[in-house]
Design an enzyme around this catalytic site. Structure first.
Site, PDB file in Angstrom:
ATOM      1  N   MET A   1     -11.277  -9.331 -20.922  1.00 23.59           N
ATOM      2  CA  MET A   1     -10.025 -10.450 -20.740  1.00 23.59           C
ATOM      3  C   MET A   1      -8.826  -9.579 -20.883  1.00 23.59           C
ATOM      4  SD  MET A   1      -8.709 -13.274 -20.804  1.00 23.59           S
ATOM      5  CE  MET A   1     -10.404 -14.220 -21.070  1.00 23.59           C
ATOM      6  N   CYS A   2      -8.009 -10.002 -20.305  1.00 18.37           N
ATOM      7  CA  CYS A   2      -6.609  -9.577 -20.228  1.00 18.37           C
ATOM      8  C   CYS A   2      -5.510 -10.489 -19.742  1.00 18.37           C
ATOM      9  CB  CYS A   2      -6.491  -8.652 -18.876  1.00 18.37           C
ATOM     10  SG  CYS A   2      -7.836  -7.231 -18.966  1.00 18.37           S
ATOM     11  N   GLY A   3      -4.453 -10.294 -20.304  1.00 23.21           N
ATOM     12  CA  GLY A   3      -3.181 -10.766 -19.912  1.00 23.21           C
ATOM     13  C   GLY A   3      -2.647 -10.459 -18.632  1.00 23.21           C
ATOM     14  N   ASN A  76      -8.356  -9.439 -14.407  1.00 22.00           N
ATOM     15  CA  ASN A  76      -8.719 -10.356 -15.651  1.00 22.00           C
ATOM     16  C   ASN A  76     -10.214 -11.118 -15.453  1.00 22.00           C
ATOM     17  OD1 ASN A  76      -8.920 -11.884 -18.010  1.00 22.00           O
ATOM     18  ND2 ASN A  76      -7.648 -13.438 -17.259  1.00 22.00           N
TER      19      ASN A  76
END
Length: 640
Positions: A1-3, A76
């Site tokens: 998960m990423c922003g 993401n």
């Protein structure tokens, strides 16, 4: 998960070396393990890339990643199948390696067509001045766009910020396919052209053209006039990752398999009647197999401490949960929890996150432990609300229970799971939210995550999921209740079951009015709009805690399997509630050894948790929710 985020400017006066503070803060909450920014400037435009990583597999890889040719990639996503990723490898590096090897547009589309799992991405292709971006077929990962300054700048981001009274606000990037922008051309023409590479919905040419035309019309309707949407000239497509929905109708009149069922008391044995049919039992076993594989991929693709000594493994009270389930005790979450139990190491607890909204201030878990003992490694007071009232509440009503429907079924579901596997530590986390806490945190944290969605239903579900996935509550055991903060980075949710298996009351309404043909069309519509109604919102609210949402019912193989079945093998709406809707899932629950939960009728989260009763009672779910409006104009992150 990423922003992930990319801010593009076409004029020197709008160039910036940093994002505005509030947007940067929101991105960092999604990716707390690594943050990095990268600037790419040309004569015509500037791109500011910002990546914030939640580390879940392989070596920690900071984003954005770049190569010697100037290409930049923000990812993401999770590759669960389709492209091989070894346990020690990072899928960001794998995807970037393949992308850098792509020779043309077709290669890029072929690559993304292979990926099974949730994703959104931003890819800058330096040689062609192209910015590629998009979301997976179901839209399981959020990506927003924001166009401003009359075409002089725009921004792509996993999460935005909002202000009332502003016309050019953030919008969700449609999960219609992959988009490409020629940045050099856009800077010269002062208009942004979004080239769409859509998902290929069918094999028929006319149907494809109609779908593309409809997509272009829908997307353009919400964009400013200086942003144009066009189909790519080569008429290239992404390959649909799931098989088409089986729209077949039975040759004979559709009747219940067992007419006496509707007149009999509903018990577990009622469902066993269906399993006496050989074909039905085989289909149910196949469904369990494909869903179990989907759950396995989602609970094993994450880092675990494999270096604990045997003596430490035995100290189970010190073991942290790596996986949590949004848990109401209903059929969806029960099956997910039961299958997760099959694959998660036995010495590892599973957190069951159960949220309830309080109508009384003095409400605490049953058998509250007055001594206030704290559990090792989990000792965090769940909220300011409980800090203020815990002592007084404990003295005033030590045995009072919060008996909203989802708490009652949650406790019953816990007993079922404990009976099925007493060796597992099941952490039943009671998350109790007061009206004051709801209103305060909606105002300060949640409203901008739900937006750009804006209905009463979005508010209710978005807030409920935010509090549940935060995992701050009370751990209830035989010894009492202790403050608890879930350490799980992965949160499993049952979304997708109702949409595919006729779980909503509107399915019943459509069936009664238009029969199986109408029911098929309703299910087709539900799957087609799930990206815009649910998934982007849920991704934003869960990821705000530095956690990742995973959706087993929306695994590509699960959806393909269910799509391949005729509708009457998935649901039988001539039967009573608690049996007919999601029939195949109830039969799977019986096969898995579950008991009373297999017969629970559908109850929406906003009613089961009682959030719908907290404020106004006379609202419609589709009404625009005034509580989501942000008063201040100071929060806007992209200059106007």
């Amino acid at each position: 998960m990423c922003g992930i985020c990319c801010a593009v400017s076409f004029s020197v006066e709008h160039f910036s070396r940093d994002l505005k503070e509030d947007l940067l803060c929101n991105l960092k909450r999604r990716g707390p393990d690594s943050s990095k920014q990268l600037l790419r400037s040309t004569v015509n435009y500037q791109c500011l890339f910002s990546g914030h990583v939640l580390h879940l597999r392989g070596l920690l890889t900071a984003q954005p990643v770049e190569d010697e040719r100037g290409n930049v990639f923000l990812w993401n996503g999770e590759i669960f199948s389709g492209i091989k990723v070894e346990a020690e490898e990072n899928d960001t590096q794998i995807m970037f390696h393949y992308l850098s090897s792509c020779k043309n547009e077709s290669d890029i589309l072929s690559l993304f067509s292979k990926v099974q799992g949730p994703w959104s991405f931003i890819y800058y292709q330096a040689s062609s001045h192209s910015l590629w971006f998009g979301r997976d077929f179901f839209g399981r990962r959020s990506l927003l766009w924001h166009f401003s300054n009359l075409g002089k700048s725009f921004c792509l981001s996993s999460v935005g910020t909002q202000a009332s009274g502003v016309t050019d606000q953030w919008q969700e990037v449609p999960a219609s396919g992959i988009f490409r922008i020629d940045l050099k051309s856009a800077s010269i023409s002062q208009s942004v052209v979004l080239k769409l590479y859509p998902w290929k919905y069918s094999s028929g040419g006319d149907d494809i053209r109609e779908c593309v035309h409809n997509s272009l019309t829908e997307i353009s309707a919400d964009l400013p006039t200086f942003v144009l949407v066009a189909a790519n000239e080569a008429k290239l497509y992404l390959k649909d990752p799931v098989v088409p929905l089986n729209m077949a109708l039975p040759q004979a009149a559709f009747e219940t398999h067992c007419s006496s069922i509707s007149r009999s008391p509903l018990t577990r044995e009622t469902l066993r009647v269906f399993l006496t049919d050989g074909h039905t039992k085989e289909v149910v076993q196949q469904f369990i197999g494909v869903l179990s594989t989907a759950v396995k991929r989602r609970v094993l693709c994450l880092p675990r401490d494999e270096n604990l000594a045997p003596s430490e493994v035995l100290k189970t009270s010190n073991r942290k949960a790596n996986v949590a389930v949004l848990f109401s005790g209903g059929i969806d979450s029960m099956v997910i929890a039961a299958l997760a139990d099959h694959h998660i190491p036995l010495d590892e607890p599973i957190d069951l996150l159960n949220v309830a909204f309080m109508t009384k201030e003095k409400t605490i878990p049953v058998n509250f432990n007055k001594k206030g003992r704290k559990q090792a490694n989990h000792c965090e007071m769940p909220s300011e609300e409980f800090s203020k009232h815990a002592a007084a509440t404990a003295a005033a009503s030590p045995g009072e229970q919060l008996s909203v429907p989802d708490r009652v079924t949650g406790r019953a579901g816990l007993k079922e799971l404990q009976a099925a596997n007493p060796s597992r530590i099941w952490n039943f986390v009671e998350i109790n939210v007061s009206l004051e806490e709801l209103q305060r945190l909606r105002r300060t944290r949640i409203s901008h995550l739900i937006q750009p969605l804006d209905t009463v239903l979005d508010d209710s579900i978005g807030c409920a999921v935010w509090f549940a996935s935060r995992g701050a509550g009370w751990l209830v055991t035989q010894d009492g209740a202790q403050p608890y903060q879930s350490s799980a980075k992965v949160v499993l949710t049952g979304i997708g079951a109702d949409e595919q298996l006729a779980g909503y009351s509107r399915h019943q309404v459509r069936f009664l009015a238009h029969g199986l043909e109408g029911l098929n069309k309703e299910i087709e519509m539900e799957l087609g709009r799930i990206s815009s109604r649910n998934l982007g919102r849920d991704d934003r609210v869960i990821s705000d805690h530095g956690k990742e949402a995973r959706f087993p019912f929306l695994d590509e193989n699960v959806v393909s399997f269910l799509n391949s079945l005729p509708v009457w093998e998935k649901a039988n709406l001539t039967l009573p509630r608690g049996i007919g809707e999601k029939l195949i899932l109830r039969l799977a629950a019986v096969e898995l050894g579950l008991t009373a939960s297999a017969l629970l009728p559908k109850r929406a989260m906003q009613f089961g948790s009682r959030i719908a009763k907290m404020e106004k009672n006379n609202e419609k779910a589709s009404d625009k929710c005034g509580r989501l409006q942000i008063i201040s104009l100071e929060n806007l992150s992209v200059e106007n």
